[in-house]
Design a protein around this motif. Structure first.
Motif, PDB file in Angstrom:
ATOM      1  N   ALA A   1       0.813  -1.223   0.000  1.00  0.00           N
ATOM      2  CA  ALA A   1       0.000   0.000   0.000  1.00  0.00           C
ATOM      3  C   ALA A   1       0.847   1.275   0.000  1.00  0.00           C
ATOM      4  N   VAL A   2       2.110   1.123   0.324  1.00  0.00           N
ATOM      5  CA  VAL A   2       2.984   2.309   0.400  1.00  0.00           C
ATOM      6  C   VAL A   2       3.199   2.909  -0.989  1.00  0.00           C
ATOM      7  N   VAL A   3       3.082   4.225  -1.061  1.00  0.00           N
ATOM      8  CA  VAL A   3       3.394   4.920  -2.324  1.00  0.00           C
ATOM      9  C   VAL A   3       4.893   5.201  -2.326  1.00  0.00           C
ATOM     10  N   VAL A   4       5.580   4.581  -3.257  1.00  0.00           N
ATOM     11  CA  VAL A   4       7.040   4.709  -3.291  1.00  0.00           C
ATOM     12  C   VAL A   4       7.430   5.956  -4.077  1.00  0.00           C
ATOM     13  N   PRO A   5       8.182   6.859  -3.468  1.00  0.00           N
ATOM     14  CA  PRO A   5       8.636   8.046  -4.208  1.00  0.00           C
ATOM     15  C   PRO A   5       9.732   7.665  -5.202  1.00  0.00           C
TER      16      PRO A   5
ATOM     17  N   ALA B   1      12.772   0.773  -4.870  1.00  0.00           N
ATOM     18  CA  ALA B   1      11.387   0.537  -4.422  1.00  0.00           C
ATOM     19  C   ALA B   1      11.303  -0.522  -3.316  1.00  0.00           C
ATOM     20  N   PRO B   2      11.865  -1.732  -3.530  1.00  0.00           N
ATOM     21  CA  PRO B   2      11.758  -2.716  -2.433  1.00  0.00           C
ATOM     22  C   PRO B   2      12.471  -2.277  -1.149  1.00  0.00           C
ATOM     23  N   LEU B   3      13.595  -1.586  -1.314  1.00  0.00           N
ATOM     24  CA  LEU B   3      14.297  -1.141  -0.101  1.00  0.00           C
ATOM     25  C   LEU B   3      13.528  -0.019   0.596  1.00  0.00           C
ATOM     26  N   TYR B   4      12.856   0.816  -0.184  1.00  0.00           N
ATOM     27  CA  TYR B   4      12.030   1.866   0.427  1.00  0.00           C
ATOM     28  C   TYR B   4      10.900   1.227   1.241  1.00  0.00           C
ATOM     29  N   ARG B   5      10.317   0.161   0.698  1.00  0.00           N
ATOM     30  CA  ARG B   5       9.222  -0.518   1.430  1.00  0.00           C
ATOM     31  C   ARG B   5       9.740  -1.068   2.767  1.00  0.00           C
ATOM     32  N   THR B   6      10.913  -1.635   2.729  1.00  0.00           N
ATOM     33  CA  THR B   6      11.498  -2.135   3.985  1.00  0.00           C
ATOM     34  C   THR B   6      11.742  -0.970   4.952  1.00  0.00           C
ATOM     35  N   ALA B   7      12.270   0.124   4.405  1.00  0.00           N
ATOM     36  CA  ALA B   7      12.545   1.291   5.254  1.00  0.00           C
ATOM     37  C   ALA B   7      11.248   1.829   5.858  1.00  0.00           C
TER      38      ALA B   7
ATOM     39  N   LEU C   1      16.089   7.496   6.038  1.00  0.00           N
ATOM     40  CA  LEU C   1      16.855   6.313   6.453  1.00  0.00           C
ATOM     41  C   LEU C   1      17.476   5.614   5.246  1.00  0.00           C
ATOM     42  N   LEU C   2      16.680   5.467   4.191  1.00  0.00           N
ATOM     43  CA  LEU C   2      17.171   4.763   2.998  1.00  0.00           C
ATOM     44  C   LEU C   2      18.301   5.559   2.338  1.00  0.00           C
TER      45      LEU C   2
END
Lengths: 294, 161
Positions: free
Chosen positions: A16-20, B15-21, B34-35
Protein backbone atom coordinates in the motif's frame (compact mmCIF):
# COMPACT_ATOMS: atom_id res chain seq x y z
CA UNK A 1 -1.56 -12.88 16.33
CA UNK A 2 0.31 -15.51 14.34
CA UNK A 3 3.44 -15.35 12.23
CA UNK A 4 1.23 -15.66 9.14
CA UNK A 5 -0.85 -12.70 10.32
CA UNK A 6 2.32 -10.66 10.65
CA UNK A 7 3.62 -11.66 7.24
CA UNK A 8 0.27 -10.89 5.63
CA UNK A 9 -0.08 -7.51 7.37
CA UNK A 10 3.46 -6.33 6.68
CA UNK A 11 3.12 -7.36 3.03
CA UNK A 12 -0.19 -5.47 2.80
CA UNK A 13 1.41 -2.36 4.27
CA UNK A 14 4.39 -2.62 1.93
CA UNK A 15 2.07 -3.02 -1.07
CA UNK A 16 0.00 0.00 0.00
CA UNK A 17 2.98 2.31 0.40
CA UNK A 18 3.39 4.92 -2.32
CA UNK A 19 7.04 4.71 -3.29
CA UNK A 20 8.64 8.05 -4.21
CA UNK A 21 11.06 8.19 -7.15
CA UNK A 22 14.71 7.49 -6.31
CA UNK A 23 16.37 10.61 -4.94
CA UNK A 24 19.78 10.25 -6.50
CA UNK A 25 20.74 13.83 -5.71
CA UNK A 26 19.90 13.34 -2.03
CA UNK A 27 22.16 10.29 -1.83
CA UNK A 28 24.99 12.05 -3.69
CA UNK A 29 24.74 14.99 -1.30
CA UNK A 30 25.14 12.67 1.68
CA UNK A 31 28.10 10.91 0.07
CA UNK A 32 29.85 14.26 -0.57
CA UNK A 33 29.18 15.37 2.99
CA UNK A 34 30.63 12.14 4.39
CA UNK A 35 33.73 12.43 2.20
CA UNK A 36 34.26 16.02 3.31
CA UNK A 37 34.08 14.93 6.93
CA UNK A 38 36.65 12.22 6.34
CA UNK A 39 38.89 14.65 4.52
CA UNK A 40 39.03 17.06 7.44
CA UNK A 41 40.08 14.25 9.66
CA UNK A 42 37.20 13.11 11.38
CA UNK A 43 33.74 11.82 10.92
CA UNK A 44 32.67 11.83 14.49
CA UNK A 45 35.17 11.73 17.27
CA UNK A 46 33.10 10.15 19.95
CA UNK A 47 34.20 10.96 23.42
CA UNK A 48 32.88 9.47 26.57
CA UNK A 49 31.11 12.29 28.31
CA UNK A 50 32.48 11.33 31.64
CA UNK A 51 35.82 9.57 31.81
CA UNK A 52 35.23 6.41 33.73
CA UNK A 53 38.96 6.19 34.21
CA UNK A 54 38.73 9.13 36.60
CA UNK A 55 36.95 6.85 38.97
CA UNK A 56 39.69 5.22 40.96
CA UNK A 57 39.13 3.25 44.13
CA UNK A 58 35.95 4.63 45.67
CA UNK A 59 36.83 5.54 49.18
CA UNK A 60 33.36 6.89 49.88
CA UNK A 61 32.97 9.38 52.66
CA UNK A 62 33.85 7.16 55.55
CA UNK A 63 35.87 5.78 57.10
CA UNK A 64 38.56 6.96 54.64
CA UNK A 65 38.85 10.70 53.90
CA UNK A 66 37.54 12.07 50.65
CA UNK A 67 39.86 13.48 48.02
CA UNK A 68 37.94 15.94 45.87
CA UNK A 69 38.22 15.31 42.13
CA UNK A 70 37.60 18.38 40.01
CA UNK A 71 36.53 18.65 36.42
CA UNK A 72 33.89 15.97 36.39
CA UNK A 73 30.45 16.47 34.85
CA UNK A 74 27.36 14.84 36.22
CA UNK A 75 25.11 12.98 33.79
CA UNK A 76 21.49 13.82 34.46
CA UNK A 77 18.12 13.43 32.82
CA UNK A 78 15.99 16.57 32.59
CA UNK A 79 12.65 16.47 30.81
CA UNK A 80 13.41 13.05 29.37
CA UNK A 81 16.70 14.21 27.84
CA UNK A 82 20.28 13.38 28.80
CA UNK A 83 22.20 16.41 30.00
CA UNK A 84 25.52 17.12 31.66
CA UNK A 85 25.85 19.42 34.64
CA UNK A 86 29.33 20.94 34.65
CA UNK A 87 31.27 21.59 37.86
CA UNK A 88 30.43 25.25 37.27
CA UNK A 89 26.75 24.47 37.52
CA UNK A 90 25.60 24.83 33.91
CA UNK A 91 23.46 22.28 32.13
CA UNK A 92 24.47 21.14 28.66
CA UNK A 93 21.68 19.36 26.82
CA UNK A 94 22.63 16.52 24.49
CA UNK A 95 19.36 15.92 22.65
CA UNK A 96 19.45 12.24 23.54
CA UNK A 97 16.17 10.91 24.86
CA UNK A 98 16.48 8.77 27.98
CA UNK A 99 13.97 7.52 30.50
CA UNK A 100 16.65 7.50 33.14
CA UNK A 101 20.38 7.50 33.54
CA UNK A 102 21.84 4.38 35.15
CA UNK A 103 25.49 5.36 35.55
CA UNK A 104 28.75 5.77 33.72
CA UNK A 105 30.08 2.81 31.75
CA UNK A 106 33.36 2.14 30.02
CA UNK A 107 32.51 4.18 26.93
CA UNK A 108 29.85 6.64 27.98
CA UNK A 109 26.68 7.19 29.91
CA UNK A 110 24.54 4.12 30.52
CA UNK A 111 20.83 4.71 30.52
CA UNK A 112 17.42 3.33 29.73
CA UNK A 113 16.19 4.61 26.38
CA UNK A 114 12.71 5.68 25.39
CA UNK A 115 11.80 2.11 24.41
CA UNK A 116 13.09 0.57 27.61
CA UNK A 117 16.31 -0.68 25.99
CA UNK A 118 19.56 -0.49 27.95
CA UNK A 119 21.94 1.74 26.04
CA UNK A 120 25.33 3.38 26.33
CA UNK A 121 25.50 6.89 24.90
CA UNK A 122 28.46 8.92 23.79
CA UNK A 123 28.39 12.51 22.66
CA UNK A 124 30.16 13.43 19.46
CA UNK A 125 31.61 16.76 18.40
CA UNK A 126 28.58 17.72 16.35
CA UNK A 127 26.16 17.11 19.20
CA UNK A 128 24.75 13.87 17.82
CA UNK A 129 24.67 10.99 20.23
CA UNK A 130 26.22 7.70 19.25
CA UNK A 131 24.26 5.08 21.07
CA UNK A 132 24.89 1.35 21.32
CA UNK A 133 22.55 -1.19 22.79
CA UNK A 134 23.85 -3.08 25.79
CA UNK A 135 20.80 -5.31 26.22
CA UNK A 136 18.24 -6.37 23.68
CA UNK A 137 14.67 -5.82 24.63
CA UNK A 138 13.08 -3.78 27.37
CA UNK A 139 14.66 -3.96 30.81
CA UNK A 140 12.82 -3.66 34.11
CA UNK A 141 15.76 -2.26 36.04
CA UNK A 142 19.48 -1.63 35.70
CA UNK A 143 22.51 -0.54 37.72
CA UNK A 144 26.12 0.36 36.92
CA UNK A 145 29.09 -0.10 39.20
CA UNK A 146 30.82 2.94 40.65
CA UNK A 147 33.93 2.16 38.60
CA UNK A 148 31.90 1.95 35.40
CA UNK A 149 33.32 -1.48 34.71
CA UNK A 150 30.12 -3.46 35.19
CA UNK A 151 26.48 -3.06 34.31
CA UNK A 152 23.69 -5.30 35.57
CA UNK A 153 20.09 -5.40 34.46
CA UNK A 154 16.83 -7.24 35.03
CA UNK A 155 14.90 -8.23 31.92
CA UNK A 156 11.15 -8.58 31.48
CA UNK A 157 11.33 -12.24 32.50
CA UNK A 158 12.88 -11.22 35.84
CA UNK A 159 16.29 -12.58 34.97
CA UNK A 160 19.19 -10.63 36.45
CA UNK A 161 22.12 -10.27 34.04
CA UNK A 162 25.59 -9.67 35.47
CA UNK A 163 28.93 -9.85 33.64
CA UNK A 164 29.29 -13.55 32.89
CA UNK A 165 26.33 -14.67 35.00
CA UNK A 166 22.55 -14.67 35.17
CA UNK A 167 20.08 -15.24 38.01
CA UNK A 168 16.51 -16.17 37.23
CA UNK A 169 13.49 -15.28 39.34
CA UNK A 170 14.86 -11.93 40.49
CA UNK A 171 12.60 -10.29 43.08
CA UNK A 172 12.74 -6.68 44.24
CA UNK A 173 14.29 -3.46 42.88
CA UNK A 174 17.90 -3.56 41.76
CA UNK A 175 19.78 -0.71 43.47
CA UNK A 176 23.46 -1.22 42.74
CA UNK A 177 26.17 -3.66 41.69
CA UNK A 178 29.94 -3.92 41.66
CA UNK A 179 29.92 -6.61 39.00
CA UNK A 180 29.97 -9.53 41.44
CA UNK A 181 27.55 -8.58 44.22
CA UNK A 182 24.38 -6.55 44.06
CA UNK A 183 22.06 -4.58 46.29
CA UNK A 184 18.34 -5.10 46.08
CA UNK A 185 15.40 -3.34 47.75
CA UNK A 186 13.11 -6.14 48.87
CA UNK A 187 10.34 -6.37 51.47
CA UNK A 188 11.16 -2.92 52.80
CA UNK A 189 14.87 -3.65 53.32
CA UNK A 190 18.11 -3.23 51.44
CA UNK A 191 19.75 -6.61 50.96
CA UNK A 192 23.32 -7.25 49.81
CA UNK A 193 23.41 -10.44 47.72
CA UNK A 194 26.80 -12.17 47.29
CA UNK A 195 26.23 -15.61 45.75
CA UNK A 196 29.34 -15.45 43.54
CA UNK A 197 31.68 -15.34 46.52
CA UNK A 198 29.56 -17.84 48.41
CA UNK A 199 29.01 -15.42 51.26
CA UNK A 200 25.66 -14.99 52.93
CA UNK A 201 23.24 -12.19 52.08
CA UNK A 202 23.35 -9.22 54.45
CA UNK A 203 20.25 -7.37 55.58
CA UNK A 204 21.07 -3.70 55.90
CA UNK A 205 19.31 -1.07 57.99
CA UNK A 206 18.01 0.75 54.96
CA UNK A 207 14.31 1.15 55.61
CA UNK A 208 14.46 4.79 54.56
CA UNK A 209 17.07 4.35 51.82
CA UNK A 210 16.35 5.86 48.42
CA UNK A 211 19.73 4.98 46.84
CA UNK A 212 22.64 2.67 47.58
CA UNK A 213 26.07 1.74 46.23
CA UNK A 214 28.71 -0.92 46.81
CA UNK A 215 32.04 0.78 47.56
CA UNK A 216 34.55 -2.01 48.04
CA UNK A 217 34.13 -3.34 51.59
CA UNK A 218 31.44 -0.76 52.39
CA UNK A 219 27.88 -0.14 51.35
CA UNK A 220 26.73 3.45 51.01
CA UNK A 221 23.10 4.26 51.72
CA UNK A 222 21.32 7.55 51.03
CA UNK A 223 18.13 8.34 52.90
CA UNK A 224 15.24 10.70 52.17
CA UNK A 225 16.18 12.94 55.11
CA UNK A 226 19.51 13.62 53.40
CA UNK A 227 21.64 11.34 55.57
CA UNK A 228 24.45 9.38 53.94
CA UNK A 229 25.46 6.23 55.75
CA UNK A 230 28.59 4.13 55.37
CA UNK A 231 27.87 0.54 56.33
CA UNK A 232 30.21 -2.42 56.80
CA UNK A 233 29.32 -4.86 54.01
CA UNK A 234 30.04 -7.92 56.15
CA UNK A 235 28.30 -7.01 59.40
CA UNK A 236 25.75 -4.36 58.38
CA UNK A 237 27.18 -2.09 61.10
CA UNK A 238 26.79 1.64 60.43
CA UNK A 239 30.29 3.14 60.44
CA UNK A 240 29.55 6.79 59.80
CA UNK A 241 26.73 9.21 59.04
CA UNK A 242 26.83 12.52 57.17
CA UNK A 243 23.97 14.98 56.85
CA UNK A 244 22.79 16.50 53.59
CA UNK A 245 19.81 18.23 51.98
CA UNK A 246 16.42 17.07 53.22
CA UNK A 247 13.86 15.85 50.72
CA UNK A 248 16.54 13.77 49.02
CA UNK A 249 15.30 11.79 46.04
CA UNK A 250 18.52 10.19 44.85
CA UNK A 251 22.25 9.83 45.54
CA UNK A 252 25.13 9.09 43.20
CA UNK A 253 28.52 8.14 44.60
CA UNK A 254 31.69 8.93 42.66
CA UNK A 255 35.29 8.87 43.73
CA UNK A 256 35.46 12.53 44.62
CA UNK A 257 32.01 13.31 45.91
CA UNK A 258 28.47 12.20 46.45
CA UNK A 259 25.80 13.95 44.39
CA UNK A 260 22.33 14.36 45.80
CA UNK A 261 19.07 15.42 44.17
CA UNK A 262 16.52 16.99 46.49
CA UNK A 263 12.97 18.25 45.98
CA UNK A 264 12.35 21.87 46.80
CA UNK A 265 8.80 23.02 46.13
CA UNK A 266 8.16 22.23 42.49
CA UNK A 267 11.86 22.44 41.64
CA UNK A 268 14.75 20.03 42.15
CA UNK A 269 18.25 20.86 43.29
CA UNK A 270 21.52 19.03 42.65
CA UNK A 271 24.06 19.07 45.48
CA UNK A 272 27.72 18.10 45.60
CA UNK A 273 28.74 16.69 48.98
CA UNK A 274 32.40 16.08 49.84
CA UNK A 275 31.56 15.77 52.68
CA UNK A 276 29.92 19.21 53.18
CA UNK A 277 27.16 19.90 50.65
CA UNK A 278 26.79 22.82 48.25
CA UNK A 279 24.10 23.35 45.64
CA UNK A 280 25.49 23.14 42.10
CA UNK A 281 22.37 23.27 39.96
CA UNK A 282 18.69 24.14 40.28
CA UNK A 283 16.18 22.53 37.90
CA UNK A 284 12.99 24.59 37.69
CA UNK A 285 11.18 21.86 35.71
CA UNK A 286 11.32 19.54 38.70
CA UNK A 287 12.25 16.55 36.52
CA UNK A 288 15.99 16.20 37.15
CA UNK A 289 17.31 12.74 37.98
CA UNK A 290 20.86 11.43 38.47
CA UNK A 291 22.32 7.92 38.03
CA UNK A 292 20.55 5.31 40.04
CA UNK A 293 17.53 7.47 40.74
CA UNK A 294 14.12 6.24 39.62
CA UNK B 1 28.46 -10.62 -16.81
CA UNK B 2 29.54 -7.18 -15.65
CA UNK B 3 28.77 -6.19 -12.09
CA UNK B 4 26.13 -3.48 -11.80
CA UNK B 5 27.20 0.05 -11.02
CA UNK B 6 25.91 1.65 -7.84
CA UNK B 7 23.55 3.83 -9.90
CA UNK B 8 22.09 0.73 -11.56
CA UNK B 9 21.73 -1.00 -8.22
CA UNK B 10 19.97 2.00 -6.70
CA UNK B 11 17.57 2.36 -9.62
CA UNK B 12 16.68 -1.33 -9.52
CA UNK B 13 16.38 -1.78 -5.77
CA UNK B 14 15.06 1.60 -4.58
CA UNK B 15 11.39 0.54 -4.42
CA UNK B 16 11.76 -2.72 -2.43
CA UNK B 17 14.30 -1.14 -0.10
CA UNK B 18 12.03 1.87 0.43
CA UNK B 19 9.22 -0.52 1.43
CA UNK B 20 11.50 -2.14 3.99
CA UNK B 21 12.55 1.29 5.25
CA UNK B 22 8.90 2.25 5.58
CA UNK B 23 8.16 -0.83 7.67
CA UNK B 24 11.19 -0.12 9.85
CA UNK B 25 10.31 3.52 10.50
CA UNK B 26 6.54 3.66 10.05
CA UNK B 27 6.58 6.94 8.10
CA UNK B 28 7.35 8.13 4.55
CA UNK B 29 9.78 10.94 5.41
CA UNK B 30 11.66 8.89 7.98
CA UNK B 31 11.81 5.99 5.51
CA UNK B 32 13.29 8.13 2.75
CA UNK B 33 15.83 9.70 5.09
CA UNK B 34 16.86 6.31 6.45
CA UNK B 35 17.17 4.76 3.00
CA UNK B 36 19.18 7.69 1.61
CA UNK B 37 21.57 7.51 4.52
CA UNK B 38 22.02 3.74 4.12
CA UNK B 39 22.48 4.06 0.35
CA UNK B 40 25.10 6.77 0.84
CA UNK B 41 27.06 4.41 3.10
CA UNK B 42 26.67 1.61 0.55
CA UNK B 43 27.83 3.89 -2.26
CA UNK B 44 31.05 4.66 -0.41
CA UNK B 45 31.76 0.95 -0.01
CA UNK B 46 30.47 -0.13 -3.42
CA UNK B 47 33.84 -0.88 -5.00
CA UNK B 48 34.90 -3.03 -2.05
CA UNK B 49 31.65 -5.03 -2.04
CA UNK B 50 32.76 -8.29 -3.64
CA UNK B 51 29.32 -9.85 -3.83
CA UNK B 52 27.09 -7.20 -5.36
CA UNK B 53 24.21 -9.64 -4.99
CA UNK B 54 24.49 -9.15 -1.23
CA UNK B 55 24.11 -5.37 -1.52
CA UNK B 56 20.47 -5.54 -0.39
CA UNK B 57 21.60 -7.09 2.87
CA UNK B 58 24.30 -4.45 3.25
CA UNK B 59 21.73 -1.65 2.85
CA UNK B 60 19.36 -3.33 5.29
CA UNK B 61 22.16 -3.71 7.79
CA UNK B 62 23.02 -0.02 7.43
CA UNK B 63 19.36 0.89 7.94
CA UNK B 64 18.84 -1.23 11.02
CA UNK B 65 22.11 -0.01 12.53
CA UNK B 66 21.18 3.60 11.89
CA UNK B 67 17.72 3.03 13.31
CA UNK B 68 18.78 1.31 16.49
CA UNK B 69 22.03 3.05 17.32
CA UNK B 70 21.55 6.75 16.87
CA UNK B 71 19.14 9.31 18.09
CA UNK B 72 19.11 12.62 16.35
CA UNK B 73 18.96 15.96 18.06
CA UNK B 74 15.26 16.85 18.21
CA UNK B 75 14.20 19.16 15.44
CA UNK B 76 12.94 22.61 16.24
CA UNK B 77 9.18 22.78 16.26
CA UNK B 78 7.57 24.80 13.49
CA UNK B 79 4.07 26.16 13.91
CA UNK B 80 1.81 25.35 10.99
CA UNK B 81 -1.87 25.51 10.15
CA UNK B 82 -1.76 22.11 8.53
CA UNK B 83 -2.09 18.99 10.58
CA UNK B 84 0.83 16.79 9.53
CA UNK B 85 -0.51 13.60 11.08
CA UNK B 86 -2.64 11.81 8.55
CA UNK B 87 -4.02 9.51 11.17
CA UNK B 88 -2.74 6.31 12.68
CA UNK B 89 -2.86 4.53 9.34
CA UNK B 90 -0.28 6.93 7.94
CA UNK B 91 -2.58 7.57 4.99
CA UNK B 92 -2.47 3.95 3.81
CA UNK B 93 -5.47 2.19 2.30
CA UNK B 94 -5.57 -0.93 4.44
CA UNK B 95 -8.14 -3.34 5.81
CA UNK B 96 -9.19 -2.65 9.39
CA UNK B 97 -7.55 -5.82 10.75
CA UNK B 98 -4.27 -5.11 8.97
CA UNK B 99 -4.46 -1.53 10.19
CA UNK B 100 -4.89 -2.61 13.80
CA UNK B 101 -1.92 -4.98 13.68
CA UNK B 102 0.27 -2.46 11.82
CA UNK B 103 -0.51 0.18 14.46
CA UNK B 104 0.77 -2.17 17.15
CA UNK B 105 3.87 -3.14 15.14
CA UNK B 106 4.70 0.57 14.87
CA UNK B 107 4.59 0.81 18.67
CA UNK B 108 7.30 -1.84 19.09
CA UNK B 109 10.79 -0.58 20.04
CA UNK B 110 13.05 -0.09 16.98
CA UNK B 111 15.19 -3.20 17.42
CA UNK B 112 12.19 -5.40 18.09
CA UNK B 113 10.34 -3.93 15.10
CA UNK B 114 13.41 -4.46 12.91
CA UNK B 115 13.55 -8.11 13.97
CA UNK B 116 9.87 -8.60 13.14
CA UNK B 117 10.27 -6.93 9.74
CA UNK B 118 13.34 -8.97 8.82
CA UNK B 119 11.80 -12.25 9.98
CA UNK B 120 8.24 -11.88 8.73
CA UNK B 121 8.44 -9.45 5.82
CA UNK B 122 11.85 -10.26 4.40
CA UNK B 123 11.31 -13.93 5.34
CA UNK B 124 14.85 -14.28 6.64
CA UNK B 125 15.95 -17.20 8.77
CA UNK B 126 16.85 -16.54 12.42
CA UNK B 127 20.55 -16.47 11.56
CA UNK B 128 20.22 -13.80 8.87
CA UNK B 129 18.59 -11.06 11.01
CA UNK B 130 21.19 -11.85 13.67
CA UNK B 131 23.91 -11.09 11.15
CA UNK B 132 22.18 -7.95 9.89
CA UNK B 133 21.41 -6.63 13.36
CA UNK B 134 24.82 -7.58 14.70
CA UNK B 135 23.45 -9.73 17.51
CA UNK B 136 23.16 -13.40 18.43
CA UNK B 137 20.54 -15.83 17.17
CA UNK B 138 19.36 -16.02 20.77
CA UNK B 139 18.70 -12.29 20.73
CA UNK B 140 16.65 -12.63 17.55
CA UNK B 141 14.62 -15.41 19.17
CA UNK B 142 14.16 -13.33 22.30
CA UNK B 143 13.16 -10.19 20.39
CA UNK B 144 10.70 -12.17 18.29
CA UNK B 145 9.25 -13.82 21.37
CA UNK B 146 8.77 -10.50 23.17
CA UNK B 147 7.35 -8.86 20.05
CA UNK B 148 4.76 -11.58 19.55
CA UNK B 149 3.89 -11.48 23.24
CA UNK B 150 3.35 -7.73 23.10
CA UNK B 151 1.28 -7.91 19.94
CA UNK B 152 -0.87 -10.73 21.33
CA UNK B 153 -1.40 -8.83 24.56
CA UNK B 154 -2.39 -5.69 22.66
CA UNK B 155 -4.71 -7.54 20.27
CA UNK B 156 -5.96 -10.63 22.10
CA UNK B 157 -9.00 -11.10 19.86
CA UNK B 158 -7.45 -10.27 16.51
CA UNK B 159 -8.37 -12.63 13.70
CA UNK B 160 -7.44 -11.70 10.19
CA UNK B 161 -10.29 -12.01 7.70
Amino acid sequence: VSRTDLHETLSAVADAVVVPPPDRLGVERRVRRARRRRAVGGALVAAAVVAAAVLAWPRGEAPAPVSPVGGESVPVVVGGELGLVSPGGSLERTGLRLQRVVGVGKDGVVGIGPDGDLVEAQVGDDGLGEVRTLADGPVRDAAASTYGSAVAWVDEDRTLHLPGATETGFRGDLLATDGDDWLVWRDGRVVLERPKSGRQSVLLSGERAVSAAILGPFVALGEADGRRLSVDADTGEVLSVHRGPVGALGFWWTDGATYVVAAEGGARTLWRCAPGCREVYRDPTGTLTIPGQE
Amino acid sequence: VTAPTFAEFMAARWAPLYRTAYLLTGGPHEAEELLQSALAKTCQRWESLRDKGAADAYVRRAMTHELTSRWRRPRREVTTDEVPDRGHDGGLALRADHLALWAEVRRLPPRMRATVVLRYFEDLTEAQPAQELGCSIGSVKSQTHHALRRLRAALPDLELL
